[in-house]
Design a protein around this motif. Structure first.
Motif, mmCIF file in Angstrom:
data_model
loop_
_atom_site.group_PDB
_atom_site.id
_atom_site.type_symbol
_atom_site.label_atom_id
_atom_site.label_comp_id
_atom_site.label_asym_id
_atom_site.label_seq_id
_atom_site.Cartn_x
_atom_site.Cartn_y
_atom_site.Cartn_z
ATOM 1 N N ASN A 15 0.899 -1.179 0.000
ATOM 2 C CA ASN A 15 0.000 0.000 0.000
ATOM 3 C C ASN A 15 0.932 1.223 0.000
ATOM 4 O O ASN A 15 1.744 1.391 0.906
ATOM 5 C CB ASN A 15 -0.840 -0.041 1.279
ATOM 6 N N ASN A 67 -6.426 10.691 0.133
ATOM 7 C CA ASN A 67 -6.366 9.685 -0.933
ATOM 8 C C ASN A 67 -5.675 10.269 -2.158
ATOM 9 O O ASN A 67 -5.525 11.494 -2.277
ATOM 10 C CB ASN A 67 -7.784 9.259 -1.316
ATOM 11 N N ALA A 73 -9.546 10.892 3.786
ATOM 12 C CA ALA A 73 -10.011 9.617 4.357
ATOM 13 C C ALA A 73 -9.943 9.747 5.880
ATOM 14 O O ALA A 73 -9.141 10.522 6.408
ATOM 15 C CB ALA A 73 -9.146 8.465 3.882
ATOM 16 N N ALA A 75 -9.527 7.041 7.953
ATOM 17 C CA ALA A 75 -8.689 5.997 8.546
ATOM 18 C C ALA A 75 -7.790 5.405 7.488
ATOM 19 O O ALA A 75 -8.164 5.344 6.317
ATOM 20 C CB ALA A 75 -9.569 4.892 9.137
ATOM 21 N N CYS A 76 -6.610 4.979 7.905
ATOM 22 C CA CYS A 76 -5.703 4.250 7.006
ATOM 23 C C CYS A 76 -4.780 3.402 7.864
ATOM 24 O O CYS A 76 -3.836 3.919 8.468
ATOM 25 C CB CYS A 76 -4.907 5.200 6.126
ATOM 26 N N GLY A 77 -5.079 2.122 7.915
ATOM 27 C CA GLY A 77 -4.317 1.212 8.782
ATOM 28 C C GLY A 77 -2.875 1.074 8.348
ATOM 29 O O GLY A 77 -1.943 1.203 9.161
ATOM 30 N N ASN A 163 -13.930 4.685 8.426
ATOM 31 C CA ASN A 163 -14.231 4.888 7.002
ATOM 32 C C ASN A 163 -15.143 3.752 6.527
ATOM 33 O O ASN A 163 -15.164 2.671 7.121
ATOM 34 C CB ASN A 163 -12.932 4.980 6.187
ATOM 35 N N ASN A 197 -15.101 1.789 0.435
ATOM 36 C CA ASN A 197 -14.006 0.899 0.060
ATOM 37 C C ASN A 197 -14.618 -0.478 -0.185
ATOM 38 O O ASN A 197 -15.437 -0.950 0.623
ATOM 39 C CB ASN A 197 -12.977 0.844 1.192
ATOM 40 N N ARG A 216 -11.776 3.401 -2.047
ATOM 41 C CA ARG A 216 -12.393 4.704 -2.296
ATOM 42 C C ARG A 216 -11.288 5.737 -2.501
ATOM 43 O O ARG A 216 -10.354 5.827 -1.703
ATOM 44 C CB ARG A 216 -13.237 5.076 -1.065
ATOM 45 N N CYS A 224 -4.922 -3.005 1.882
ATOM 46 C CA CYS A 224 -5.685 -1.969 2.585
ATOM 47 C C CYS A 224 -5.932 -2.451 4.007
ATOM 48 O O CYS A 224 -6.633 -3.444 4.229
ATOM 49 C CB CYS A 224 -7.007 -1.709 1.871
ATOM 50 N N GLY A 225 -5.336 -1.754 4.972
ATOM 51 C CA GLY A 225 -5.370 -2.203 6.372
ATOM 52 C C GLY A 225 -6.746 -2.100 7.006
ATOM 53 O O GLY A 225 -7.204 -3.035 7.680
HETATM 54 N N1 LIG Z 1 -5.149 2.067 2.586
HETATM 55 C C1 LIG Z 1 -5.869 2.406 3.781
HETATM 56 C C2 LIG Z 1 -7.306 2.685 3.626
HETATM 57 C C3 LIG Z 1 -7.589 3.943 2.955
HETATM 58 C C4 LIG Z 1 -9.046 4.168 2.921
HETATM 59 C C5 LIG Z 1 -9.390 5.208 1.961
HETATM 60 N N2 LIG Z 1 -9.263 4.760 0.607
HETATM 61 C C6 LIG Z 1 -10.776 5.769 2.240
HETATM 62 O O1 LIG Z 1 -11.463 5.349 3.185
HETATM 63 O O2 LIG Z 1 -11.167 6.663 1.490
HETATM 64 C C7 LIG Z 1 -5.668 1.415 4.875
HETATM 65 O O3 LIG Z 1 -4.640 0.756 4.895
HETATM 66 O O4 LIG Z 1 -6.515 1.320 5.763
#
Ligand SMILES: N[C@H](CCC[C@H](N)C(=O)O)C(=O)O
Length: 304
Positions: A15, A67, A73, A75-77, A163, A197, A216, A224-225
Motif C-alpha cells: 500500500n 487519498n 479519508a 482511517a488508514c491502517g 471509514n 471501500n 475509495r 488496505c489495512g
Molecule cells: N489504505 C488504507 C485505507 C484507505 C481508505 C481510503 N481509501 C478511504 O477510506 O477513502 C488502509 O490501509 O486502511
C-alpha cells in the motif's frame, strides 16, 4: 515559512504511502499537491499521511489522511503503521497516540519490528457507515452487481472502521474477479452517499481470510489495512471465523499477512503488520513539487 517539508516514501504490504512532516506549520497538504504527486510515477501513492502538531493533550500528533484523488479519508491502517515506523526511527520511542478526524489511535512498534495499531471500535449502524437506505442488519445487505438472476457479487457485509467498507464474500480466488471493472461501480453506488471501500474476501479457514480491495479515492491497491480489519470483523460477526484471523492480502507481492484481532474485552480492533521505508525527500505541500534527499539512498529505515 519554508516552502518545502520532509517526506518519506513508504509502504505497508505494498500500500503506497507518503508520510509528510507538517509539524510546526499551520498549512495543510492541499488536494492539488496530492493530485500532482500522484501523477508522477516516482511519487504515485495510495494515501498521504500528513503528520501535524497535536491538537489534544495526551496525543503525539494530529494525522490528516489524503487519498490519491485528493479527497480526505478518516482511517488508514497501513499508513498508520508507516507513521509509527518513521516516528520510532526519529525518536527511539515505541508507543504513540495519534488523533484523526475519526478519533484517537494508539499504536506501538513491537520487538520484531512489526507494528500494532488499535483501530478502535467497528460501527455497524446503517446511518453511521453511512448507507442511503435503512438496514436493521448490516451484516448482510441487499446489493448486487452483474446479471440480476446470477449476480457476480452480492449481499455484502457493510460497516465503518472510521471509514466506510463493503465486504463481498466470494468462494473462489479473489484475484479471479474483475475488480477493476466492478470496483468503481460499487465505490460510487447510490447506496453509499460517502462512497465506500470495496473488498472481496474469501474465507480460507476458521482463522484465515484472503482479501483484495478497491479503495475509495485510490482504486485498486496492493493492500488496505482498514479493509482487512473490516473483513475480519465482518467474518467474525457473521460466524465465518473466530475473532482472531490472519489476513492474506492477495495483491501484495509476495502476498503479505496482517494479523487482526477483534478484542472481546473492549470491542477494539487490533491490526499488526509490517511497514517499509523506501526513500526520503522534500516536498512543497501547496504544489506537490518535490525532490529526493541526496543522502537518502541505502539506509534501512530513516526518520523524516
Ligand atoms: N489504505 C488504507 C485505507 C484507505 C481508505 C481510503 N481509501 C478511504 O477510506 O477513502 C488502509 O490501509 O486502511
Amino acid at each position: 515559512m519554508n516552502t518545502r517539508v520532509e517526506f518519506a516514501k513508504m509502504n505497508g504490504l505494498g500500500n503506497k504511502i507518503l508520510v509528510v512532516d507538517m509539524r510546526g506549520r499551520k498549512d495543510r497538504v492541499t488536494p492539488e499537491a496530492a493530485i500532482a504527486l500522484n501523477a508522477d510515477t516516482e511519487t504515485a501513492f495510495d494515501q498521504i499521511m500528513a503528520i501535524h502538531d497535536p491538537k489534544a493533550e495526551g496525543t503525539d500528533a494530529w494525522i490528516d489522511i489524503l487519498n490519491s484523488d485528493g479527497t480526505k479519508a478518516q482511517a488508514c491502517g497501513n499508513g498508520t503503521r508507516c507513521v509509527v515506523q518513521a516516528l520510532a526511527a526519529e525518536t527511539g520511542r515505541k508507543a504513540f497516540t495519534f488523533q484523526t478526524v475519526a478519533g484517537i489511535l494508539n499504536a506501538r512498534e513491537q520487538e520484531d519490528g512489526t507494528i500494532s495499531v488499535d483501530m478502535g471500535k467497528p460501527v455497524f449502524e446503517w446511518n453511521r457507515i453511512p448507507l442511503a437506505e435503512e438496514f436493521y442488519d448490516t451484516s448482510r445487505i441487499e446489493l448486487q452487481i452483474g446479471p440480476i438472476d446470477d449476480p457476480v457479487l452480492h449481499s455484502p457485509s457493510v460497516m465503518s472502521m472510521g471509514n466506510p467498507h463493503a465486504i463481498f464474500w466470494v468462494s473462489r480466488d479473489v484475484l479471479s474477479f474483475d475488480l477493476e471493472r466492478f470496483g468503481p461501480l460499487l465505490e460510487n453506488h447510490p447506496m453509499f452517499p460517502e462512497r465506500a471501500n470495496i473488498t472481496l474476501a474469501q474465507v480460507t479457514s476458521a482463522t484465515s481470510l484472503t482479501t483484495r480491495t478497491w479503495e475509495r479515492g485510490a482504486g485498486l491497491t496492493l493492500a488496505c489495512g482498514s479493509a482487512a480489519c473490516a473483513a475480519a470483523v465482518s467474518a467474525a460477526r457473521t460466524g465465518r471465523t473466530g475473532r482472531a484471523v490472519a489476513i492474506t492480502v492477495a495483491s501484495a507481492s509476495p502476498p503479505g499477512i496482517l494479523s487482526i484481532e477483534w478484542r472481546e474485552s473492549d470491542d477494539h480492533v487490533l491490526m499488526t503488520g509490517p511497514a517499509e521505508w523506501e526513500w526520503s525527500g522534500t516536498v512543497d505541500p501547496a504544489t506537490g513539487t518535490w525532490a529526493h534527499d541526496e543522502a537518502g539512498a541505502g539506509e534501512q529505515v530513516r526518520a523524516l
